[in-house]
Scaffold this motif. Structure first.
Motif, PDB file in Angstrom:
ATOM      1  N   LEU A  22      -8.601  69.131   3.438  1.00 38.09           N
ATOM      2  CA  LEU A  22      -8.210  70.226   4.006  1.00 38.09           C
ATOM      3  C   LEU A  22      -9.067  71.301   3.488  1.00 38.09           C
ATOM      4  O   LEU A  22      -8.269  71.711   1.918  1.00 38.09           O
ATOM      5  CB  LEU A  22      -7.394  69.828   4.296  1.00 38.09           C
ATOM      6  N   GLY A  23      -9.696  71.820   4.351  1.00 40.41           N
ATOM      7  CA  GLY A  23     -10.228  73.708   3.819  1.00 40.41           C
ATOM      8  C   GLY A  23      -9.367  74.296   4.069  1.00 40.41           C
ATOM      9  O   GLY A  23      -9.083  75.683   3.718  1.00 40.41           O
ATOM     10  N   LEU A  24      -8.477  74.428   5.232  1.00 40.65           N
ATOM     11  CA  LEU A  24      -7.431  75.699   5.547  1.00 40.65           C
ATOM     12  C   LEU A  24      -6.896  74.893   6.987  1.00 40.65           C
ATOM     13  O   LEU A  24      -6.543  73.467   7.792  1.00 40.65           O
ATOM     14  CB  LEU A  24      -8.818  76.079   6.811  1.00 40.65           C
ATOM     15  N   LEU A  25      -5.350  75.012   6.338  1.00 39.34           N
ATOM     16  CA  LEU A  25      -4.486  74.286   7.312  1.00 39.34           C
ATOM     17  C   LEU A  25      -2.610  75.231   7.253  1.00 39.34           C
ATOM     18  O   LEU A  25      -1.931  75.019   6.894  1.00 39.34           O
ATOM     19  CB  LEU A  25      -3.646  73.089   6.480  1.00 39.34           C
ATOM     20  N   PRO A  26      -3.423  76.533   7.288  1.00 42.80           N
ATOM     21  CA  PRO A  26      -2.186  77.427   8.071  1.00 42.80           C
ATOM     22  C   PRO A  26      -1.051  76.735   8.487  1.00 42.80           C
ATOM     23  O   PRO A  26      -1.433  76.178   9.955  1.00 42.80           O
ATOM     24  CB  PRO A  26      -3.305  78.415   8.378  1.00 42.80           C
ATOM     25  N   GLY A  27      -0.305  78.014   9.175  1.00 44.33           N
ATOM     26  CA  GLY A  27       0.882  77.440   9.367  1.00 44.33           C
ATOM     27  C   GLY A  27       0.797  77.953  10.483  1.00 44.33           C
ATOM     28  O   GLY A  27       1.770  77.078  11.159  1.00 44.33           O
ATOM     29  N   PRO A 597      -5.545  64.159   8.622  1.00 50.00           N
ATOM     30  CA  PRO A 597      -5.296  65.567   9.104  1.00 50.00           C
ATOM     31  C   PRO A 597      -4.589  66.604   8.069  1.00 50.00           C
ATOM     32  O   PRO A 597      -4.372  67.940   8.569  1.00 50.00           O
ATOM     33  CB  PRO A 597      -4.946  65.737  10.527  1.00 50.00           C
ATOM     34  N   GLY A 598      -4.036  66.657   7.443  1.00 50.99           N
ATOM     35  CA  GLY A 598      -2.676  66.541   7.248  1.00 50.99           C
ATOM     36  C   GLY A 598      -1.699  67.315   8.135  1.00 50.99           C
ATOM     37  O   GLY A 598      -2.282  67.345   9.135  1.00 50.99           O
ATOM     38  N   GLY A 599      -0.189  67.798   7.946  1.00 52.48           N
ATOM     39  CA  GLY A 599       0.563  68.596   8.843  1.00 52.48           C
ATOM     40  C   GLY A 599       1.460  67.437   9.530  1.00 52.48           C
ATOM     41  O   GLY A 599       2.244  67.301  10.452  1.00 52.48           O
ATOM     42  N   THR A 600       0.774  66.331   9.400  1.00 49.26           N
ATOM     43  CA  THR A 600       1.864  64.764  10.367  1.00 49.26           C
ATOM     44  C   THR A 600       1.190  63.785   9.954  1.00 49.26           C
ATOM     45  O   THR A 600       0.770  63.388   9.231  1.00 49.26           O
ATOM     46  CB  THR A 600       0.912  65.336  12.123  1.00 49.26           C
ATOM     47  N   PHE A 601       2.022  62.592  10.152  1.00 45.39           N
ATOM     48  CA  PHE A 601       2.218  61.827   9.120  1.00 45.39           C
ATOM     49  C   PHE A 601       1.991  60.445  10.538  1.00 45.39           C
ATOM     50  O   PHE A 601       2.378  60.406  11.138  1.00 45.39           O
ATOM     51  CB  PHE A 601       4.031  61.351   9.169  1.00 45.39           C
TER      52      PHE A 601
END
Length: 753
Positions: A22-27, A597-601
């Motif tokens: 992930l280059g970018l995973l802002p909240g 994708p990050g942020g999900t499981f």
């Protein structure tokens, strides 16, 4: 012993291995809620940096859900001309309303230019593309979707040939392109209808796609198209006006655990949709991807909670076992839970059997009696609903179904002279991830818990006789499990009577979690699993050296969630088991966060730490969100003990943390708690609404400690003081019958002489 994978370490390892990171995973990387680029803003965003230091009260930056229901990409992932051309700046699709980029195709979709955008995290909904102009005879405009770069097919041979048919897509359509099967037609891209007489225009997909981080535009046929801004409707959680406005939250001294809590909550939100957006399995040959079927028996005006955003997009009993409490602890979307549970309950067969899934389409009809294990989850889910909501009308409505389902389970057990359930006799051997027909520890432990819960529910229904029957039966089955399936030589529970030489994760975690195992056996079983079944990415379903077991060694999030919770629930003065539970959460779930994708499981992972079903794997799968529940119920410590939180407990499990805080919505109002551990003791502060009574606890680590409640001594280190209802088990000091309002419970370490 596993490698403890922290986010930064995992990221470095993945980069070294050539894995897309992930280059970018802002909240809050979406639309009007997009982050600013100031240094101060970045310093307050835990998702953009490693080594972020959590600050008490600052939980909102961790929320991954958007503030509204329109989302925009955060970057152009790639722009590849291939056999065509890309003219202009590809960043025009990020949208300022003035610029465009032209895609030119020579006619062959296998040589079409590809322009891919990244939404920063997994999202779901209907894609929209601004089209400023097109050639007189325009090419067909397609959009492909993928949850990860790894499975966004672009190179020849990717996804068993999908790149030639649907470049940029992963596989959401079962059978066509399923791992090991050739991809023979475009089952996954969506076509945007282009009318040159009506340009410029914003073209919106008529079909939603659930679960994608990346969207790839390609052309089919000769010609050109001028593209502007790309966006998507965020159609998940549609009845939540502001998906980011959580009613419950969690925060601790550990940045990674905080991210895991919010990723679990977001995963379940991303699985929450209107009930007419299900998939009907299987699609006919040549049929394109769509999600527009109605879940049978569900209210079409309300949401349901699907197992996965991308697929299967149907409601499952086993997945709800995790998704239901996650929902209550975060968004408190009770309508979605009610609708999901009742849609399944209404499918009950005349003999009491409860199908495991919403029966959407002919494929599901074939599986009506496949999943005997999932009948136990029906009882559990209905009990959880009662415990969290105290909804008397709902319990009354489904009480007859609960008694019939329990009677069906008992009828299966009655066929065994030794008193254990085996689903082979009724041809219902399916499980969460494998098939086995034996007399198992796992299934029978779940049944023991069902019986204990039915005893409580029968009491609520004013049926003392039935309550006694259920409670006595639970004792009998519990004894049978321990007598027949505990192996004292190994110190662990067997898979089954039929496979006595295998000691799987689900058997041992379930026995500990349900109370079938006493403290000694539970601790021994957890030690066995850590010795034999932990790998570099978490805990495996089975020790790799085990021969001839019905389940092979993989990383399954459902039983891994059970194991983490079981470890957190073991009361030992040293806190080693509890810390082991946190280590498992950081290792397995932290690793997933470090991956795309990050942020999900994920639905599951293989031995190499990759999605276990390759391009078909659901990477936003609700049953993987167990840590969200464990971190609130066990680490923070807030959980209901009576219907609708009329009674509750706050029993912290600090492990290696120094502080935690959070809030849980209840029918009476929110219950808040915060605690802090330091060298001189432990301080717990709570605030509870009227109509609730609490049981509070502070850990003492086995040491002698004086305990005060609101400044008054209630425990002098060895016994209760002043008539207070206080007790100790050598690990915690408990104060019962604490009324509503704000309270502070403090353990003060005494000096050792």
């Amino acid at each position: 012993m596993p490698i403890h994978v922290r986010r930064s370490r995992a990221a470095a390892a993945a980069v070294a291995a050539g894995t897309v990171m992930l280059g970018l995973l802002p909240g809050s990387a979406f639309g009007a809620d997009a982050p600013t680029t100031t240094a101060a803003a970045k310093a307050n965003d835990p998702w953009t940096q490693d080594g972020y230091t959590p600050r008490p009260g600052d939980w909102r930056p961790y929320v991954l859900a958007p503030a509204g229901h329109t989302v925009t990409p955060v970057r152009v992932l790639s722009a590849t001309a291939r056999g065509g051309a890309i003219q202009g700046d590809p960043k025009a699709v990020l949208g300022d309303g003035r610029r465009t980029v032209r895609l030119v195709s020579n006619g062959d979709r296998t040589q079409s230019p590809l322009l891919a955008v990244d939404f920063g995290k997994d999202v779901g909904g209907r894609i929209s593309v601004k089209v400023a102009g097109a050639s007189k005879t325009p090419p067909r405009l397609h959009v492909c979707f993928s949850e990860s770069v790894q499975y966004a097919a672009t190179a020849p041979g990717d996804n068993n040939g999908e790149a030639a048919q649907a470049p940029g897509c992963d596989t959401a359509n079962i059978w066509n392109g399923y791992p090991g099967q050739p991809y023979t037609y475009d089952a996954d891209s969506h076509t945007l209808t282009l009318d040159t007489a009506k340009l410029p225009a914003t073209l919106t997909d008529t079909q939603l796609r659930g679960g994608f981080r990346y969207a790839t535009v390609f052309l089919d046929g000769p010609g050109w198209v001028d593209l502007g801004a790309v966006s998507a409707t965020f159609d998940a959680a549609p009845r939540q006006k502001s998906p980011a406005a959580y009613q419950g939250w969690f925060l601790s001294s550990d940045d990674e655990l905080n991210k895991i809590w919010y990723a679990g909550a977001y995963t379940v939100q991303l699985d929450t949709w209107m009930s007419d957006t299900a998939k009907s399995w299987p699609y006919a040959t040549g049929e394109g991807d769509h999600a527009d079927s109605q879940v049978p028996n569900a209210d079409p005006a309300k949401e349901v909670i699907f197992d996965g955003a991308k697929r299967d997009r149907i409601v499952w009993q086993g997945d709800l076992a995790v998704q239901v409490p996650v929902t209550y602890l975060s968004t408190n979307d009770t309508d979605a839970v009610d609708n999901s549970l009742s849609s399944l309950a209404a499918q009950q067969l005349p003999d009491g059997y409860m199908p495991g899934e919403s029966l959407v389409g002919p494929h599901n009809q074939d599986e009506i009696r496949t999943y005997g294990e999932y009948v136990t989850w029906f009882v559990y889910n209905q009990y959880q609903h009662w415990l969290y909501t105290g909804d008397r009308a709902y319990l009354d409505r489904w009480w007859p179904a609960l008694t019939k389902a329990t009677a069906w389970l008992e009828s299966v057990r009655a066929q065994d002279p030794q008193g254990l359930i085996a689903f082979g006799a009724v041809n219902s051997c399916g499980h969460y991830g494998y098939s086995d027909c034996g007399h198992e520890t796992y299934v029978n432990a779940l049944y023991v818990r069902d019986l204990q819960e039915m005893a409580e529910l029968a009491t609520a229904q004013h049926d003392k006789a039935a309550s006694g029957v259920y409670a006595n039966r639970a004792t009998v089955v519990k004894k049978a499990v321990n007598d027949q399936l505990w192996d004292p030589a190994v110190g662990a529970y067997r898979l089954s009577r039929e496979i006595p030489g295998a000691y799987p994760q689900d058997a041992n975690a379930a026995a500990a979690l349900t109370g079938v195992a006493d403290q000694r056996r539970a601790s021994s079983a957890m030690d066995y699993l850590r010795r034999t079944s932990w790998g570099p990415y978490g805990a495996l379903t089975m020790a790799p050296s085990t021969p001839n077991a019905s389940i092979g060694p993989v990383y399954e999030p459902l039983p891994s969630g059970f194991e983490a919770s079981a470890r957190l629930g073991l009361a030992d003065a040293s806190g080693a088991q509890q810390t082991g539970g946190l280590d498992l959460i950081r290792t397995f779930w932290g690793y997933q966060l470090s991956q795309d994708p990050g942020g999900t499981f994920w639905e599951k992972a293989n031995l190499a730490g990759q999605p276990a079903l390759s391009q078909f794997t659901s990477l936003a799968h609700g049953w993987a969100s167990g840590p969200t529940v464990s971190l609130t119920n066990q680490v923070l410590g807030i959980r209901p003990t009576g219907a609708g939180f009329a009674s509750y407990a706050v029993v912290p499990t600090p492990g290696d943390l120094t502080w935690a805080q959070g809030k849980v919505p209840t029918p009476h109002g929110a219950i808040a708690a915060s605690w802090r551990a330091n060298g001189s003791g432990f301080t717990l502060a709570t605030d509870a609404p009227r109509g609730t009574t609490g049981r509070l606890a502070v850990p003492t680590g086995g040491a002698k400690a004086r305990v005060t409640l609101d400044g008054r001594t209630v425990w002098d280190g060895t016994r209760a003081v002043g008539g207070a209802r206080v007790s100790s088990d050598g690990v915690n000091v408990y104060v019962a019958a604490v009324g509503a309002g704000h309270h502070t419970l403090v353990s003060h370490k005494t000096r050792q002489r």
